[in-house]
Design a protein around this motif. Structure first.
Motif, PDB file in Angstrom:
ATOM      1  N   GLU A  26       1.003  -1.144  -0.071  1.00 22.40           N
ATOM      2  CA  GLU A  26      -0.062  -0.114   0.031  1.00 22.40           C
ATOM      3  C   GLU A  26       0.894   1.394   0.076  1.00 22.40           C
ATOM      4  OE1 GLU A  26      -2.744  -0.246   3.324  1.00 22.40           O
ATOM      5  OE2 GLU A  26      -3.915  -1.532   2.470  1.00 22.40           O
ATOM      6  N   ALA A  27       2.212   1.203   0.248  1.00 18.83           N
ATOM      7  CA  ALA A  27       3.084   2.542   0.444  1.00 18.83           C
ATOM      8  C   ALA A  27       3.123   3.284  -0.799  1.00 18.83           C
ATOM      9  CB  ALA A  27       4.377   1.805   1.015  1.00 18.83           C
ATOM     10  N   GLN A  28       3.114   2.643  -1.907  1.00 25.14           N
ATOM     11  CA  GLN A  28       3.381   3.469  -3.227  1.00 25.14           C
ATOM     12  C   GLN A  28       2.145   3.975  -3.518  1.00 25.14           C
ATOM     13  OE1 GLN A  28       6.461   3.858  -4.333  1.00 25.14           O
ATOM     14  NE2 GLN A  28       5.622   5.198  -5.998  1.00 25.14           N
ATOM     15  N   ASP A  29       0.991   3.540  -3.465  1.00 28.83           N
ATOM     16  CA  ASP A  29      -0.221   4.191  -3.590  1.00 28.83           C
ATOM     17  C   ASP A  29      -0.410   5.314  -2.718  1.00 28.83           C
ATOM     18  OD1 ASP A  29      -1.004   2.472  -5.544  1.00 28.83           O
ATOM     19  OD2 ASP A  29      -2.131   1.168  -4.338  1.00 28.83           O
ATOM     20  N   ALA A  30      -0.164   5.213  -1.401  1.00 29.89           N
ATOM     21  CA  ALA A  30      -0.298   6.095  -0.506  1.00 29.89           C
ATOM     22  C   ALA A  30       0.756   7.416  -0.772  1.00 29.89           C
ATOM     23  CB  ALA A  30      -0.013   5.721   0.887  1.00 29.89           C
ATOM     24  N   LYS A  31       1.778   7.101  -1.074  1.00 26.58           N
ATOM     25  CA  LYS A  31       2.766   8.265  -1.657  1.00 26.58           C
ATOM     26  C   LYS A  31       2.353   8.996  -2.822  1.00 26.58           C
ATOM     27  CE  LYS A  31       6.966   5.889   0.119  1.00 26.58           C
ATOM     28  NZ  LYS A  31       8.015   5.006  -0.130  1.00 26.58           N
ATOM     29  N   ARG A  32       1.800   8.010  -3.659  1.00 25.37           N
ATOM     30  CA  ARG A  32       1.044   8.683  -4.969  1.00 25.37           C
ATOM     31  C   ARG A  32      -0.222   9.589  -4.709  1.00 25.37           C
ATOM     32  NH1 ARG A  32      -0.635   4.128  -8.477  1.00 25.37           N
ATOM     33  NH2 ARG A  32      -1.298   5.754  -9.770  1.00 25.37           N
ATOM     34  N   VAL A  33      -1.031   9.052  -4.073  1.00 27.77           N
ATOM     35  CA  VAL A  33      -2.164   9.859  -3.587  1.00 27.77           C
ATOM     36  C   VAL A  33      -1.868  11.060  -2.752  1.00 27.77           C
ATOM     37  CG1 VAL A  33      -4.257   9.883  -1.950  1.00 27.77           C
ATOM     38  CG2 VAL A  33      -3.874   7.979  -3.580  1.00 27.77           C
ATOM     39  N   LEU A  34      -0.873  11.167  -1.806  1.00 28.79           N
ATOM     40  CA  LEU A  34      -0.358  12.285  -1.255  1.00 28.79           C
ATOM     41  C   LEU A  34       0.239  13.203  -1.886  1.00 28.79           C
ATOM     42  CD1 LEU A  34       0.617  10.531   2.156  1.00 28.79           C
ATOM     43  CD2 LEU A  34      -1.142  11.835   1.814  1.00 28.79           C
ATOM     44  N   ALA A  35       1.112  12.891  -2.998  1.00 27.61           N
ATOM     45  CA  ALA A  35       1.946  13.683  -4.007  1.00 27.61           C
ATOM     46  C   ALA A  35       0.738  14.442  -4.997  1.00 27.61           C
ATOM     47  CB  ALA A  35       3.019  12.932  -4.792  1.00 27.61           C
ATOM     48  N   ALA A  37      -2.554  14.893  -4.310  1.00 27.95           N
ATOM     49  CA  ALA A  37      -3.459  15.893  -3.567  1.00 27.95           C
ATOM     50  C   ALA A  37      -2.641  17.140  -3.139  1.00 27.95           C
ATOM     51  CB  ALA A  37      -3.899  15.233  -2.330  1.00 27.95           C
ATOM     52  N   ALA A  38      -1.271  16.991  -2.840  1.00 29.55           N
ATOM     53  CA  ALA A  38      -0.344  18.206  -2.534  1.00 29.55           C
ATOM     54  C   ALA A  38      -0.260  19.211  -3.541  1.00 29.55           C
ATOM     55  CB  ALA A  38       0.961  17.820  -2.150  1.00 29.55           C
ATOM     56  N   ALA A  39      -0.357  18.592  -4.952  1.00 33.19           N
ATOM     57  CA  ALA A  39      -0.211  19.469  -5.988  1.00 33.19           C
ATOM     58  C   ALA A  39      -1.358  20.082  -6.524  1.00 33.19           C
ATOM     59  CB  ALA A  39       0.341  18.577  -7.296  1.00 33.19           C
ATOM     60  N   LEU A  40      -2.530  19.792  -5.843  1.00 30.88           N
ATOM     61  CA  LEU A  40      -3.774  20.360  -6.003  1.00 30.88           C
ATOM     62  C   LEU A  40      -4.073  21.984  -5.733  1.00 30.88           C
ATOM     63  CD1 LEU A  40      -6.306  17.584  -6.020  1.00 30.88           C
ATOM     64  CD2 LEU A  40      -5.428  18.506  -8.173  1.00 30.88           C
ATOM     65  N   PRO A  41      -4.649  22.837  -6.155  1.00 27.37           N
ATOM     66  CA  PRO A  41      -4.927  23.916  -5.404  1.00 27.37           C
ATOM     67  C   PRO A  41      -5.562  23.599  -4.015  1.00 27.37           C
ATOM     68  CG  PRO A  41      -5.347  24.337  -7.679  1.00 27.37           C
ATOM     69  CD  PRO A  41      -5.059  22.654  -7.493  1.00 27.37           C
ATOM     70  N   PRO A  42      -5.458  24.469  -2.956  1.00 25.52           N
ATOM     71  CA  PRO A  42      -5.930  24.297  -1.716  1.00 25.52           C
ATOM     72  C   PRO A  42      -7.432  24.174  -1.616  1.00 25.52           C
ATOM     73  CG  PRO A  42      -4.132  25.809  -1.458  1.00 25.52           C
ATOM     74  CD  PRO A  42      -4.330  25.559  -2.735  1.00 25.52           C
ATOM     75  N   GLU A  43      -8.159  24.705  -2.793  1.00 24.53           N
ATOM     76  CA  GLU A  43      -9.533  24.882  -2.636  1.00 24.53           C
ATOM     77  C   GLU A  43     -10.058  23.687  -3.371  1.00 24.53           C
ATOM     78  OE1 GLU A  43      -7.889  27.411  -6.271  1.00 24.53           O
ATOM     79  OE2 GLU A  43      -7.404  27.060  -4.028  1.00 24.53           O
ATOM     80  N   THR A  44      -9.277  22.993  -4.046  1.00 21.40           N
ATOM     81  CA  THR A  44     -10.012  21.882  -4.788  1.00 21.40           C
ATOM     82  C   THR A  44     -10.705  21.068  -3.744  1.00 21.40           C
ATOM     83  OG1 THR A  44      -8.213  22.204  -6.483  1.00 21.40           O
ATOM     84  CG2 THR A  44      -9.346  20.169  -6.707  1.00 21.40           C
ATOM     85  N   TYR A  56      -8.075  12.476   4.060  1.00 16.89           N
ATOM     86  CA  TYR A  56      -8.396  13.730   4.432  1.00 16.89           C
ATOM     87  C   TYR A  56      -7.732  14.336   5.412  1.00 16.89           C
ATOM     88  CZ  TYR A  56     -12.268  12.125   1.560  1.00 16.89           C
ATOM     89  OH  TYR A  56     -13.172  11.372   0.310  1.00 16.89           O
ATOM     90  N   TYR A  57      -7.180  13.809   6.515  1.00 16.79           N
ATOM     91  CA  TYR A  57      -6.644  14.339   7.394  1.00 16.79           C
ATOM     92  C   TYR A  57      -5.154  14.444   6.794  1.00 16.79           C
ATOM     93  CZ  TYR A  57      -3.669  14.636  11.410  1.00 16.79           C
ATOM     94  OH  TYR A  57      -2.571  15.297  12.410  1.00 16.79           O
ATOM     95  N   LEU A  58      -4.674  13.669   6.406  1.00 17.08           N
ATOM     96  CA  LEU A  58      -3.139  13.723   5.792  1.00 17.08           C
ATOM     97  C   LEU A  58      -3.167  14.829   4.741  1.00 17.08           C
ATOM     98  CD1 LEU A  58      -2.255   9.970   5.657  1.00 17.08           C
ATOM     99  CD2 LEU A  58      -1.601  11.465   7.561  1.00 17.08           C
ATOM    100  N   THR A  59      -4.195  15.108   3.907  1.00 14.02           N
ATOM    101  CA  THR A  59      -3.937  16.268   3.127  1.00 14.02           C
ATOM    102  C   THR A  59      -4.616  17.522   3.393  1.00 14.02           C
ATOM    103  OG1 THR A  59      -5.988  15.415   1.971  1.00 14.02           O
ATOM    104  CG2 THR A  59      -4.058  14.425   1.173  1.00 14.02           C
ATOM    105  N   ASP A  60      -5.236  17.535   4.569  1.00 11.87           N
ATOM    106  CA  ASP A  60      -5.768  18.836   5.072  1.00 11.87           C
ATOM    107  C   ASP A  60      -6.905  19.266   4.215  1.00 11.87           C
ATOM    108  OD1 ASP A  60      -3.959  19.206   7.547  1.00 11.87           O
ATOM    109  OD2 ASP A  60      -2.595  20.055   6.138  1.00 11.87           O
ATOM    110  N   ARG A  61      -7.709  18.321   4.035  1.00  8.42           N
ATOM    111  CA  ARG A  61      -8.860  18.496   3.197  1.00  8.42           C
ATOM    112  C   ARG A  61      -9.997  18.070   3.788  1.00  8.42           C
ATOM    113  NH1 ARG A  61      -7.449  20.474  -1.902  1.00  8.42           N
ATOM    114  NH2 ARG A  61      -5.444  19.854  -2.643  1.00  8.42           N
ATOM    115  N   PRO A  62     -11.231  18.704   3.633  1.00 10.81           N
ATOM    116  CA  PRO A  62     -12.619  18.162   4.043  1.00 10.81           C
ATOM    117  C   PRO A  62     -13.040  17.028   3.518  1.00 10.81           C
ATOM    118  CG  PRO A  62     -13.048  20.338   2.907  1.00 10.81           C
ATOM    119  CD  PRO A  62     -11.576  19.968   3.003  1.00 10.81           C
ATOM    120  N   MET A  63     -13.835  16.205   4.233  1.00 14.80           N
ATOM    121  CA  MET A  63     -14.414  15.321   3.642  1.00 14.80           C
ATOM    122  C   MET A  63     -15.682  15.665   2.939  1.00 14.80           C
ATOM    123  SD  MET A  63     -15.352  11.601   5.262  1.00 14.80           S
ATOM    124  CE  MET A  63     -16.461  12.186   6.513  1.00 14.80           C
TER     125      MET A  63
END
Length: 127
Positions: A26-35, A37-44, A56-63
């Protein structure tokens, strides 16, 4: 038992909230998702489907939906319609169709209404 858990959860994954340990499968998928999400504008507004709500917690985004997990047996009759309505306000969907031990196949194979609802959203990401 603890030794087995630490042996399985042994691959470090850096997050904005510190490091976590994940299973190698699962680690590689987690890294890809986090990377991603981090590249998206914060309001996305991002929906992570078929994954842990921890993203949602790890990316500081609301559910963006009322459902923390989108899996059979977690949803009730009528949930498909509600989920489809809520997903209309989402800008990006991060969807992981990989199999889980308790799920017989890719969710869109046996939930065609969900597939159709998700496919109609611009910006959907199928990984």
């Amino acid at each position: 038992m603890a030794a087995v858990i630490f042996k399985v959860y042994s691959v470090p994954v850096a997050t904005p909230h510190g490091q976590l340990l994940a299973p190698s499968f699962e680690a590689q998928d987690a890294k890809r998702v986090l990377a991603y999400a981090a590249a998206l504008p914060p309001e996305t507004r991002v929906a992570v489907l078929r994954e842990e709500p921890l993203y949602y917690y790890l990316t500081d985004r609301p559910m963006p939906t009322a459902f923390d997990l989108v899996m059979p047996a977690y949803l009730r009759p009528g949930s498909d319609a509600r989920l489809a309505r809520e997903l209309r306000d989402v800008d990006e969907i991060i969807y992981n169709p990989k199999l889980m031990a308790t799920i017989p196949g890719v969710i869109t194979d046996y939930e065609p209404r969900r597939r159709d609802a998700e496919a109609g959203i611009s910006g959907s990401r199928w990984s």
